[in-house]
Design a protein around this motif. Structure first.
Motif, PDB file in Angstrom:
ATOM      1  N   ASP A 276      37.254  37.902  39.205  1.00  0.00           N
ATOM      2  CA  ASP A 276      37.466  37.874  40.625  1.00  0.00           C
ATOM      3  C   ASP A 276      38.175  36.577  41.126  1.00  0.00           C
ATOM      4  O   ASP A 276      37.070  35.370  40.389  1.00  0.00           O
TER       5      ASP A 276
ATOM      6  N   ASP B 294      36.786  35.344  43.890  1.00  0.00           N
ATOM      7  CA  ASP B 294      35.708  34.931  45.271  1.00  0.00           C
ATOM      8  C   ASP B 294      35.167  33.853  44.806  1.00  0.00           C
ATOM      9  O   ASP B 294      34.064  33.664  46.002  1.00  0.00           O
TER      10      ASP B 294
ATOM     11  N   ASP C 137      34.312  33.165  41.724  1.00  0.00           N
ATOM     12  CA  ASP C 137      33.003  32.517  40.248  1.00  0.00           C
ATOM     13  C   ASP C 137      33.545  31.560  39.739  1.00  0.00           C
ATOM     14  O   ASP C 137      34.796  30.905  40.221  1.00  0.00           O
TER      15      ASP C 137
HETATM   16 MG   LIG Z   1      33.468  37.854  42.192  1.00  0.00          MG
END
Ligand SMILES: [Mg+2]
Ligand SMILES: [Zn+2]
Ligand SMILES: [Zn+2]
Ligand SMILES: [Zn+2]
Lengths: 78, 980
Positions: free
Chosen positions: B560, B562, B564
């Motif tokens: 995702d 956020d 990563d």
């Molecule tokens: Mg993540």
């Protein structure tokens, strides 16, 4: 205790000792040395029950979840 | 590359003998100093030039090669006194405990010895481990007497001597004694003789307790002496004479017998060995180990061909070459030595002092103190974290990093330099989404593209292009960083060197050019749990600083956005590029071998967009359709000169001959399916590549369940599937943009009347719970079979409350329609679930800890707000409120309890499954499926005569099955109908 014939138990698959010429055929078809086959111990209850000897190849036919019937071979070891 | 596969016959781990150490040494080290005042290394010092060179300008005095080529040479230190090696202290302890302190033999009887030797030899012949046998021997041989010792023979000799003497004495003084006493003495002597005879005849039988007869002799002598003492007063002189003669023999026998009792050896960590109360010196330990006969080596777990036990006590210490412990010169010109060098200086200094003191004949106490100190330094030189030793510290107070610390742990040589290494031509940065690039592509920041390079062979056909790259240099994007000449010299491309490189470049050179659009790279996100965690992508160089990836590849990487980060590796050979392109490309991994369906596919807005686009009643103006088709990289459709339905637009994506029928995700699972007449638009029919009915949702092209996508891959191949997915997602996004899509808590709003109904329902349920509890207290409740009354009550309450929550959800649901965006997301499978929505709108429901209602907290109650033993709904964590109306403090607390349990469980589960996965991977990593369908390991041993017993590649199966017959039949039916 009554001695039961383990070969008749539903969880014991079909074990057959192969003859010399059959062994040669199987080994040739799979292109393996006998030592490259999976092993089964000489003191395995089924091996004792069918009277296989060291060096014999046993053909085991099992019911398979994925394939219906599945055949495998094992070399008897001491 | 061709290689010869060889089987490793054996690996021997042995010990270095003092002789070995001296032989491999180039010089003896004596001086604790390193450099003289002029900064030159001192001969026979720790920086002796013979130990090797690091400076590339100098030549090695030992091997003659230049610095950098010379891997260094060992020196040695002769220790003034033996020192126990920390690493072997435990082994030494075990060996001492199971060998005789006087003869050195293993404390086993001859028959035991024979039995174990047989076992060990058989194991060695079969190349099996002998550790468990050795362990058995260590336990059995922990005896307190030696079955072999010559001490036994000594006692026998003494006993014989004593008997003889006693007889002589009797003969000599006999006449002077009275008959009674004489008889007594004669009896005792006779008994001694008998015992001795019995012992001699049975002495060789080792099944007899070896000391039993000796004890008997001792007892008999004792009795004899007692009798002799009794004579006292009758004939003083005779008694005295007799006593004088017998006493020393008796004493000798007693002493000899005591000596055979082996004192227990204890280990005082890390290296002190204590026999009884006496601390053995390393010299004594070494002497003891030297006494062990070679025939007994196997019995204590030592291979006589490789090691001798006494080598575990050091007499000479190898000094590692300077290449292992290079000194660093600080900017100030000051020299800073390696921790190992510091430690070796300490060892040398103490060794020197010990030697001097010994030679000067210093008091024993001083020598022993220095010896201890030397032992400490050598111990910490090997392991500075050994238990029971204070760690040696640097002047600054930092503990020194010595040999064991270099190898151990996460930062040690094994885990950080051997099992895992840093790699060249790789990059790592944050990832962010880009819906405009293909699933096969990855957006690479220009900053990275100019750093990692691809080697290109210069040919007469590409030389002009290569020259352009060199001209651009390393700063401007399609440039080059290095040029490798045919003689393998690597030249960096600078503004200053550009000119000369351009002049000399010709076919045969290699240019390391920047990463460019279309290059194949490997893209990876940890944890790499399955093969889809590393896939090959095509590079697309983009501005800004993040890796960009298509949203459809989020599920296989489990990524995702956020924060990563992901890794990229650039292939350096044509072979690797070719292999990656055919095996690792993203499009080759659309179908997962885990469940035989697509793992790459539409997510979130792709799904809701598809639904908005294709649901019944959705029509678009033709100009919008052209716009959407253009945006989705579809061929321009024939104009219809009318509005298009969404289903017609979606059909543009489908292959012409595609026939399909399936039930969509939005299917309500009606009791009897109306099929073509489905009111929910959930019966999807595709005829000749035309979407005849049904709406597109997760079941169409979503990751994990996309049926159309699955069919396209299986029928039309991965390339067509990639194009389908790229276009379908873009078309869906166009659809969602045309319609507009938003959500807020307003989507979970239900009318007052609904809230009243839910309120009534819940209070009824709570009342019912009260009734159940009352029935329980009045013992009117009937126990369910196999349950106690309390369990029955608990189950019934859970059932009532569960039903109440479900019903409240149903009430809320009945007010939710397909005009509600949150509902669209939940039902099409885009995001969220109906449960989420009803918990927000209607009632959160029972919180649980350990699979039941909450019971923990205070004594007999969950919180002090309740009565002891209270069993009501509220007191055990039933959350009556909805998330939207808000939880009261008690509900909030129970909710937090349940939530915490969830977090803890996931943390534990990931740790457990991670370790299980690791063990499985290690067990299975060398297996492969042969061309004949057999599964074999790397020795060719057959593991399975047919892969999976049916030989099916699960990635190519139909959701795990060889084929879905029902589906095939239905498709043929559709095809027949369409053909008519
Ligand atoms: Mg993540
Ligand atoms: Zn050298
Ligand atoms: Zn002994
Ligand atoms: Zn339906």
């Amino acid at each position: 205790m009554v001695k039961k014939d383990i070969l008749k138990h539903k969880l014991v698959p079909d074990h057959v000792v192969l003859k010399k010429n059959q062994i040669v055929k199987v080994l040739k078809a799979m292109e393996v040395h006998p030592e490259q086959l999976p092993k089964i111990k000489l003191d395995d209850p089924v091996v004792k029950a069918i009277g296989a000897k060291e060096g014999d190849v046993i053909k085991i036919t099992r019911n398979s979840q994925t394939a219906g019937k599945f055949v495998s071979y094992r070399l008897v070891l001491g | 590359m061709t290689g010869i596969i060889k089987k490793i016959a054996q690996i021997n781990f042995g010990l270095l003998s003092p002789e070995n150490i001296r032989n491999m040494s180039v010089t003896k080290i004596v001086t604790p100093d390193t450099y003289d005042e002029d900064g030159y290394p001192i001969e026979a010092g720790l920086m002796d030039p013979r130990l090797g060179v690091i400076d590339p300008g100098l030549r090695c005095r030992s091997c003659g090669s230049k610095g950098g080529d010379c891997q260094g040479h060992f020196g040695h230190i002769n220790l003034a006194r033996p020192i126990i090696h920390v690493g072997f202290a435990d082994t030494i302890h075990k060996i001492l405990r199971s060998t005789c302190s006087s003869c050195g033999k293993v404390l086993l009887t001859d028959s035991e010895k024979e039995f174990y030797m047989g076992k060990i030899e058989a194991r060695i012949k079969n190349e099996e481990s002998i550790t468990d046998i050795i362990k058995d021997i260590y336990t059995l041989a922990r005896r307190d007497d030696c079955p072999h010792c010559q001490q036994e023979a000594e006692i026998r000799k003494n006993a014989e001597f004593m008997i003889q003497n006693s007889e002589e004495i009797l003969e000599e003084i006999g006449p002077d004694l009275d008959a009674d006493t004489k008889k007594k003495i004669e009896d005792k002597v006779q008994k001694l003789v008998e015992l001795e005879e019995k012992r001699v005849s049975s002495g060789e039988m080792d099944d007899m307790e070896p000391n039993a007869d000796i004890n008997a002799i001792k007892d008999a002598t004792e009795e004899l002496i007692k009798v002799v003492k009794d004579i006292k007063g009758q004939n003083d002189e005779v008694t005295k004479e007799l006593q004088e003669l017998v006493e020393p023999i008796y004493q000798e026998a007693k002493r000899a017998q005591q000596r055979t009792i082996q004192e227990d050896i204890k280990i005082d960590k890390p290296v002190s060995l204590v026999e009884g109360n006496y601390k053995l010196t390393p010299s004594e330990v070494r002497e003891w180990l030297e006494k062990i006969p070679e025939d007994d080596y196997y019995l204590v777990g030592i291979n006589p061909k490789i090691a001798k036990p006494e080598w575990m006590v050091l007499t000479v210490l190898p000094v590692p070459p300077v290449t292992v412990r290079p000194s660093i010169t600080l900017e100030t010109g000051e020299r800073s030595e390696d921790d190992l060098t510091h430690k070796l200086v300490d060892i040398l200094r103490i060794n020197q002092r010990l030697k001097e003191n010994m030679e000067a004949g210093a008091p024993q106490l001083i020598v022993e103190d220095l010896w201890e100190l030397l032992q400490y330094h050598v111990t910490t030189y090997f392991d500075n974290e050994a238990s029971g030793v204070p760690p040696a510290r640097h002047r600054s107070g930092r503990p020194l990093k010595t040999l064991a610390q270099r190898l151990k742990g996460k930062e040690g040589r094994f885990r950080s330099n051997l099992s895992g290494k840093r790699v060249n031509f790789s990059a790592r940065t944050v990832i962010s989404p880009d819906p405009n690039i293909s699933i096969n592509e990855v957006g690479v920041p220009e900053m990275i593209a100019t750093e990692v390079t691809v080697p290109v062979y210069v040919t007469e056909w590409n030389i002009e292009q290569m020259k352009k790259y060199i001209e651009n240099g390393s700063k401007i994007h399609p440039g080059a960083n290095y040029v490798i000449r045919p003689d393998e010299r690597k030249i960096r491309v600078y503004d200053e060197t550009k000119e000369s490189i351009l002049e000399k470049i010709e076919p045969g050179y290699v240019v390391e050019r920047h990463l460019m659009d279309g290059d194949i790279v490997l893209f990876n996100r940890q944890p790499s749990l399955h093969r889809m965690s590393m896939m090959a992508h095509e590079v697309k160089v983009l501005p800004h600083k993040t890796f960009r990836l298509n949203l459809c590849v989020c599920p296989p990487y489990n990524a995702d956005f956020d924060g990563d980060e992901m890794n990229m590796h650039v292939f350096q050979t044509e072979e690797s590029r070719a292999e990656a392109k055919s095996l690792m490309r993203v499009q080759e991994h659309i179908l997962s071998p885990r469940f035989g369906g697509p793992i790459i596919g539409g997510i979130h807005d792709h799904i809701s967009g598809g639904y908005l686009l294709t649901r019944d009643g959705s029509v678009f103006k033709e100009e919008d359709v052209f716009q959407m088709a253009q945006k989705s990289q579809l061929p321009m459709p024939e104009p219809k000169n009318r509005d298009w339905t969404g289903k017609e637009i979606f059909s543009l994506l489908l292959p012409n001959e595609l026939h399909m029928v399936y039930r969509a995700e939005i299917c309500r699972k009606c009791d009897e399916c109306l099929r073509e007449e489905c009111k929910n638009d959930a019966y999807v029919v595709i005829e000749n590549g035309e979407l005849k009915m049904g709406a597109i949702d997760e079941k169409a092209f979503g990751a994990f369940s996309g049926k159309i996508l699955d069919s396209v891959v299986k029928e039309y191949g991965t390339d067509r599937a990639r194009k389908f997915l790229d276009s379908a997602t873009k078309l869906s996004i166009s659809g969602i943009m045309k319609r507009g899509f938003t959500t807020s808590t307003a989507d979970e709003e239900i009318p007052r009347e609904a809230r009243d109904r839910i309120e009534e329902l819940l209070s009824n349920a709570e009342k019912k719970v009260e009734q159940l509890i009352e029935a329980y207290h009045n013992e009117e409740l009937e126990a369910l079979p196999g349950r106690s009354l309390r369990e029955t009550l608990e189950m019934k309450i859970m059932q009532v409350l569960g039903e109440a929550r479900d019903k409240s959800g149903e009430i809320a649901e009945s007010y939710f329609g397909m005009d509600n965006h949150a509902v669209i997301m939940a039902l099409t499978g885009a995001r969220g679930s109906m449960l989420n929505l009803t918990q927000i709108a209607a009632c959160v429901g029972q919180q649980s800890v350990r699979g039941g209602r909450i019971e923990r907290g205070y004594r007999n109650r969950t919180l002090p707000h309740f009565q002891e033993g209270e069993l009501g709904a509220k007191a055990s964590g039933f959350v009556h409120s909805s998330y939207k109306s808000g939880l009261d403090p008690l509900e909030f607390f129970f909710h937090a309890m349940g939530g915490r349990e969830g977090l803890v469980d996931t943390a534990i589960r990931t740790a457990q499954s991670g370790y299980m996965q690791r063990r499985l991977v290690n067990a299975l990593q060398d297996l492969n499926v042969n061309e004949d369908g057999t599964v074999r390991d790397n020795r060719g041993v057959v593991i399975q005569t047919r892969y999976g017993e049916d030989g099916i590649d699960p990635a190519k199966s139909d959701f795990g099955k060889v084929a879905d017959i029902d589906r095939l039949i239905e498709e043929m039916r559709i095809k027949a109908k369409a053909d008519k």
